[in-house]
Scaffold this active site. Structure first.
Site, PDB file in Angstrom:
ATOM      1  N   GLN A  60     -85.483  86.527  23.464  1.00  0.00           N
ATOM      2  CA  GLN A  60     -86.852  86.644  23.981  1.00  0.00           C
ATOM      3  C   GLN A  60     -86.888  86.344  25.484  1.00  0.00           C
ATOM      4  OE1 GLN A  60     -89.784  87.711  22.879  1.00  0.00           O
ATOM      5  NE2 GLN A  60     -88.943  88.327  20.903  1.00  0.00           N
ATOM      6  N   SER A  61     -85.986  86.942  26.217  1.00  0.00           N
ATOM      7  CA  SER A  61     -85.867  86.668  27.656  1.00  0.00           C
ATOM      8  C   SER A  61     -87.009  87.285  28.460  1.00  0.00           C
ATOM      9  CB  SER A  61     -84.536  87.229  28.161  1.00  0.00           C
ATOM     10  OG  SER A  61     -84.478  87.235  29.563  1.00  0.00           O
TER      11      SER A  61
END
Length: 358
Positions: A96-97
């Site tokens: 979930q960058s």
């Protein structure tokens, strides 16, 4: 007014600010963000905590694919990529960058291809975490996504992919995780100048600046920028992944490299680098009760959305430190909001929210 001695002369704030802007002007830069971002009071939160007045620097409002702190870094990184003739960007980050999402958006905006390697740092099998939130936005921006197992040398993985792309005729440019190198950190040297100029215009004395610190580029840029400005603002990073000694050492190393890159002839004092890593919890990207409580409190008191990995844990730290008297004697604290609310859609089950009413 703070002063510093540069080239044998004692300089005030305006002169230091001009020197920092002149140093930044030497580097290629492309406009991607909506800058300056707002600096706003959070008076309902301040009242609830009963401590200093708390402000928020809205770097969630940088505008690139729902905003976030990585946009400032990408303004310098993407300009460097164009200068080098690149046509394809490669970067890496956790599933979930926020950095990956903004890099994908920047690549789309500048007409470049984008390849993202996502490292599985949490071991989650939840399809919401693995395919929704930032991952969905990565794909919407046209990035090619590939997953990697936890613990791999992600820089080596990027280098291998770059060689494959070169063999197919592409000209790749590699951006480290978080955009955190001396080029990306220039974005937060610029932010330090922007924030202090805003405060001066508002006649606001900032006593402390608090933010989430992870891949180090944001904090290193702020340390370098505030040092160059001879600012006495107390800067504190709230760690989201590494132990304190490791985090501070990495931040200091990059801050020194960034200052050298600026070429202003100023040394960075080691005691300017502070990280409190008591709020990481079980690990990077893994929820904590404090983060969940902080995120819900800000949503309900200020209508402000944080994220579960960075800004949520950063705010948990700030709230707890205010309550335990860490900032006693200070009047104005600024929280740097690094954005990332898109990641909320990767963690929809963790908040135990009330059900709907018919």
């Amino acid at each position: 007014m703070s002063t510093s001695k540069i080239a044998g002369r004692a300089l005030g704030f305006d002169a230091n600010l001009a020197l920092v802007k002149r140093a930044l002007a030497k580097f290629p830069h492309v406009k991607l963000g909506h800058l300056p971002t707002p600096l706003e009071p959070m008076d309902r939160l301040s009242e609830a905590l009963g401590g200093p007045r708390i402000w928020v620097k809205r770097d969630d409002c940088t505008g690139l694919s729902s905003g976030g702190n990585k946009t400032r870094k990408l303004e310098f990184l993407m300009a460097d990529a164009r200068k080098q003739g690149a046509d394809t960007i490669i970067t890496q980050g956790a599933t979930q960058s926020n950095h990956a999402r903004q890099t994908a958006a920047a690549s789309a905006r500048l007409g470049m291809g984008c390849h993202i390697l996502l490292e599985d740092r949490t071991g989650s099998n939840d399809p919401q975490y693995n395919f929704n939130g930032n991952v969905l936005l990565d794909r919407l921006h046209g990035a090619m996504i590939a997953k990697r197992a936890a613990g791999l040398d992600m820089n080596a993985e990027m280098a291998t992919l770059a060689e494959i792309l070169r063999q197919s005729g592409k000209k790749p440019y590699l951006i480290p995780g978080g955009g955190s190198n001396r080029i990306g950190a220039l974005g937060y040297v610029n932010c330090a100048a922007e924030l202090t100029q805003q405060a001066a215009q508002m006649n606001l004395k900032i006593d402390a600046l608090v933010h989430a610190t992870g891949s180090t580029g944001t904090q290193a840029g702020l340390v370098a920028g505030l040092s160059a400005l001879a600012s006495d603002i107390y800067l504190l990073g709230i760690g989201v992944r590494a132990p304190q000694e490791q985090q501070e050492s990495a931040v200091y190393d990059l801050a020194c490299k960034t200052m050298d890159y600026l070429g202003m002839g100023i040394a960075v004092a080691r005691n300017r680098v502070r990280a409190n890593c008591d709020y990481v919890g079980p690990g990077y990207g893994l929820p904590t009760e404090g983060m969940k409580n902080a995120l819900k409190l800000l949503a309900r008191l200020e209508g402000l959305l944080l994220d579960p990995v960075y800004s949520g844990k950063g705010m948990d730290g700030l709230i707890d430190l205010v309550r335990t008297g860490h900032f006693d004697g200070m009047k104005n604290i600024v929280f740097l909001h690094t954005g990332g609310s898109a990641a909320l859609f990767g963690y929809p089950e963790i908040f135990d929210l009330p059900g709907y009413q018919n």
